[in-house]
Motif scaffolding. Structure first.
Motif, PDB file in Angstrom:
ATOM      1  N   ASP A  94       7.187   7.884  -5.518  1.00  0.00           N
ATOM      2  CA  ASP A  94       7.202   9.343  -5.562  1.00  0.00           C
ATOM      3  C   ASP A  94       8.414   9.888  -4.801  1.00  0.00           C
ATOM      4  OD1 ASP A  94       5.811  11.773  -6.432  1.00  0.00           O
ATOM      5  OD2 ASP A  94       5.544  12.133  -4.289  1.00  0.00           O
ATOM      6  N   PHE A  95       8.691   9.320  -3.640  1.00  0.00           N
ATOM      7  CA  PHE A  95       9.849   9.747  -2.845  1.00  0.00           C
ATOM      8  C   PHE A  95      11.140   9.512  -3.613  1.00  0.00           C
ATOM      9  CE2 PHE A  95      13.426   8.641  -0.175  1.00  0.00           C
ATOM     10  CZ  PHE A  95      13.533   9.760   0.642  1.00  0.00           C
ATOM     11  N   ARG A 147      17.217   6.549 -12.753  1.00  0.00           N
ATOM     12  CA  ARG A 147      16.454   6.558 -13.993  1.00  0.00           C
ATOM     13  C   ARG A 147      15.583   5.323 -14.155  1.00  0.00           C
ATOM     14  NH1 ARG A 147      16.212  11.360 -14.521  1.00  0.00           N
ATOM     15  NH2 ARG A 147      15.229  11.012 -16.521  1.00  0.00           N
ATOM     16  N   THR A 148      15.960   4.204 -13.519  1.00  0.00           N
ATOM     17  CA  THR A 148      15.261   2.938 -13.742  1.00  0.00           C
ATOM     18  C   THR A 148      14.952   2.246 -12.432  1.00  0.00           C
ATOM     19  OG1 THR A 148      16.428   2.667 -15.836  1.00  0.00           O
ATOM     20  CG2 THR A 148      15.399   0.713 -14.912  1.00  0.00           C
ATOM     21  N   PHE A 149      13.711   1.796 -12.296  1.00  0.00           N
ATOM     22  CA  PHE A 149      13.251   1.087 -11.105  1.00  0.00           C
ATOM     23  C   PHE A 149      12.679  -0.267 -11.517  1.00  0.00           C
ATOM     24  CE2 PHE A 149      12.984   5.585 -10.326  1.00  0.00           C
ATOM     25  CZ  PHE A 149      13.510   5.732  -9.057  1.00  0.00           C
ATOM     26  N   ASP A 207       0.806  -1.219   0.000  1.00  0.00           N
ATOM     27  CA  ASP A 207       0.000   0.000   0.000  1.00  0.00           C
ATOM     28  C   ASP A 207       0.843   1.274   0.000  1.00  0.00           C
ATOM     29  OD1 ASP A 207      -2.478  -1.343  -0.065  1.00  0.00           O
ATOM     30  OD2 ASP A 207      -2.445  -1.629   2.103  1.00  0.00           O
ATOM     31  N   HIS A 208       2.158   1.136   0.160  1.00  0.00           N
ATOM     32  CA  HIS A 208       3.057   2.299   0.186  1.00  0.00           C
ATOM     33  C   HIS A 208       3.866   2.426  -1.102  1.00  0.00           C
ATOM     34  CE1 HIS A 208       2.083   2.597   4.428  1.00  0.00           C
ATOM     35  NE2 HIS A 208       2.377   1.311   4.541  1.00  0.00           N
ATOM     36  N   LEU A 209       3.619   1.558  -2.080  1.00  0.00           N
ATOM     37  CA  LEU A 209       4.432   1.537  -3.288  1.00  0.00           C
ATOM     38  C   LEU A 209       4.418   2.884  -4.011  1.00  0.00           C
ATOM     39  CD1 LEU A 209       6.236   0.042  -5.262  1.00  0.00           C
ATOM     40  CD2 LEU A 209       4.184  -0.895  -6.343  1.00  0.00           C
ATOM     41  N   GLU A 210       3.257   3.482  -4.182  1.00  0.00           N
ATOM     42  CA  GLU A 210       3.172   4.752  -4.894  1.00  0.00           C
ATOM     43  C   GLU A 210       3.915   5.851  -4.135  1.00  0.00           C
ATOM     44  OE1 GLU A 210       0.713   2.604  -4.293  1.00  0.00           O
ATOM     45  OE2 GLU A 210      -0.805   2.662  -5.871  1.00  0.00           O
ATOM     46  N   LYS A 211       3.736   5.917  -2.830  1.00  0.00           N
ATOM     47  CA  LYS A 211       4.427   6.921  -2.014  1.00  0.00           C
ATOM     48  C   LYS A 211       5.936   6.711  -2.085  1.00  0.00           C
ATOM     49  CE  LYS A 211       4.608   6.453   2.386  1.00  0.00           C
ATOM     50  NZ  LYS A 211       4.376   6.249   3.799  1.00  0.00           N
ATOM     51  N   ASN A 212       6.365   5.459  -2.053  1.00  0.00           N
ATOM     52  CA  ASN A 212       7.797   5.156  -2.137  1.00  0.00           C
ATOM     53  C   ASN A 212       8.360   5.555  -3.499  1.00  0.00           C
ATOM     54  OD1 ASN A 212       7.731   4.151   0.455  1.00  0.00           O
ATOM     55  ND2 ASN A 212       7.608   2.007  -0.177  1.00  0.00           N
ATOM     56  N   ARG A 235       2.957   4.951 -13.457  1.00  0.00           N
ATOM     57  CA  ARG A 235       2.488   6.270 -13.896  1.00  0.00           C
ATOM     58  C   ARG A 235       3.271   7.381 -13.198  1.00  0.00           C
ATOM     59  NH1 ARG A 235      -2.366   3.338 -13.293  1.00  0.00           N
ATOM     60  NH2 ARG A 235      -3.248   2.836 -15.328  1.00  0.00           N
ATOM     61  N   ILE A 236       3.554   7.193 -11.927  1.00  0.00           N
ATOM     62  CA  ILE A 236       4.347   8.183 -11.191  1.00  0.00           C
ATOM     63  C   ILE A 236       5.747   8.283 -11.783  1.00  0.00           C
ATOM     64  CG2 ILE A 236       5.445   8.676  -8.947  1.00  0.00           C
ATOM     65  CD1 ILE A 236       2.858   7.422  -7.681  1.00  0.00           C
ATOM     66  N   SER A 237       6.355   7.143 -12.086  1.00  0.00           N
ATOM     67  CA  SER A 237       7.701   7.168 -12.672  1.00  0.00           C
ATOM     68  C   SER A 237       7.692   7.910 -14.003  1.00  0.00           C
ATOM     69  CB  SER A 237       8.250   5.746 -12.841  1.00  0.00           C
ATOM     70  OG  SER A 237       7.646   5.077 -13.936  1.00  0.00           O
TER      71      SER A 237
END
Length: 195
Positions: free
Chosen positions: A54-55, A63-65, A47-52, A98-100
């Motif tokens: 973004d951080f 550049r790559t995750f 549940d924290h993936l998007e926040k992580n 999408r955040i990336s």
């Protein structure tokens, strides 16, 4: 990101590793060393993936995750780390992707790489030397100790502190031949050259 890193990757004494990981990132960026970040997602951190994401996009130049759900092996099998709801992982992955993109970065999941054309699912077999915590050499990130049911296929040598890399003669070649023979049954699949 700090809570996730500290929970999932404590040091040998059980202390958090977020500060040291970020210092390493800063040192690589200062020296202009290209790097990627692998984000392992567990049930508690999903549940924290998007926040992580973004951080990490906001605080690093990465550049790559690579975003992967935890493998159902080792400690993960004996804990509540395993993600049982794959649809939930996909949803969070797409949001993180999408955040990336918003930051002009690239995020991917090993099973979602339509741009890859290859005879192998991953390049670890040909382009990586993976050393296990026991000093053995494996050609798969998922086969990391002798307890794995595929250890005899994938563990192909040992890193000897005195004599260096010690390979079992013919072991990798036998695995390559076995893989090639198994793929024959997949020849008509539309994604034959992606996996």
């Amino acid at each position: 990101a700090e809570a996730t890193q500290n929970m999932q990757r404590p040091d040998a004494q059980g202390n958090g590793t977020f500060s040291s990981a970020m210092k390493t990132v800063a040192a690589m960026e200062k020296r202009k060393i290209p790097y990627g970040i692998r984000m392992t997602v567990v049930a508690e951190s999903i549940d924290h993936l998007e926040k992580n994401m973004d951080f990490l996009c906001g605080e690093t130049d990465c550049r790559t995750f690579q975003i992967e759900p935890v493998y159902n092996q080792g400690k993960a099998r004996q804990s509540d780390f395993v993600i049982r709801d794959i649809d939930k992982f996909v949803s969070h992955f797409m949001n993180a992707w999408r955040i990336s993109r918003k930051y002009g970065r690239n995020a991917y999941f090993s099973a979602a790489r339509p741009w890859v054309v290859s005879n192998r699912f991953c390049k670890a077999f040909s382009d990586a030397l993976i050393v296990t915590h026991q000093g053995e050499l494996t050609s798969c990130y998922e086969v990391f100790d002798r307890n794995h049911r595929l250890a005899d296929d994938f563990i192909f040598g040992r890193l000897d502190p005195v004599r260096g890399v010690r390979l079992i003669p013919g072991k990798r070649e036998r695995l390559a031949a076995k893989t090639a023979s198994k793929k024959v049954g997949c020849r008509d699949c539309f994604c034959f050259f992606q996996k």
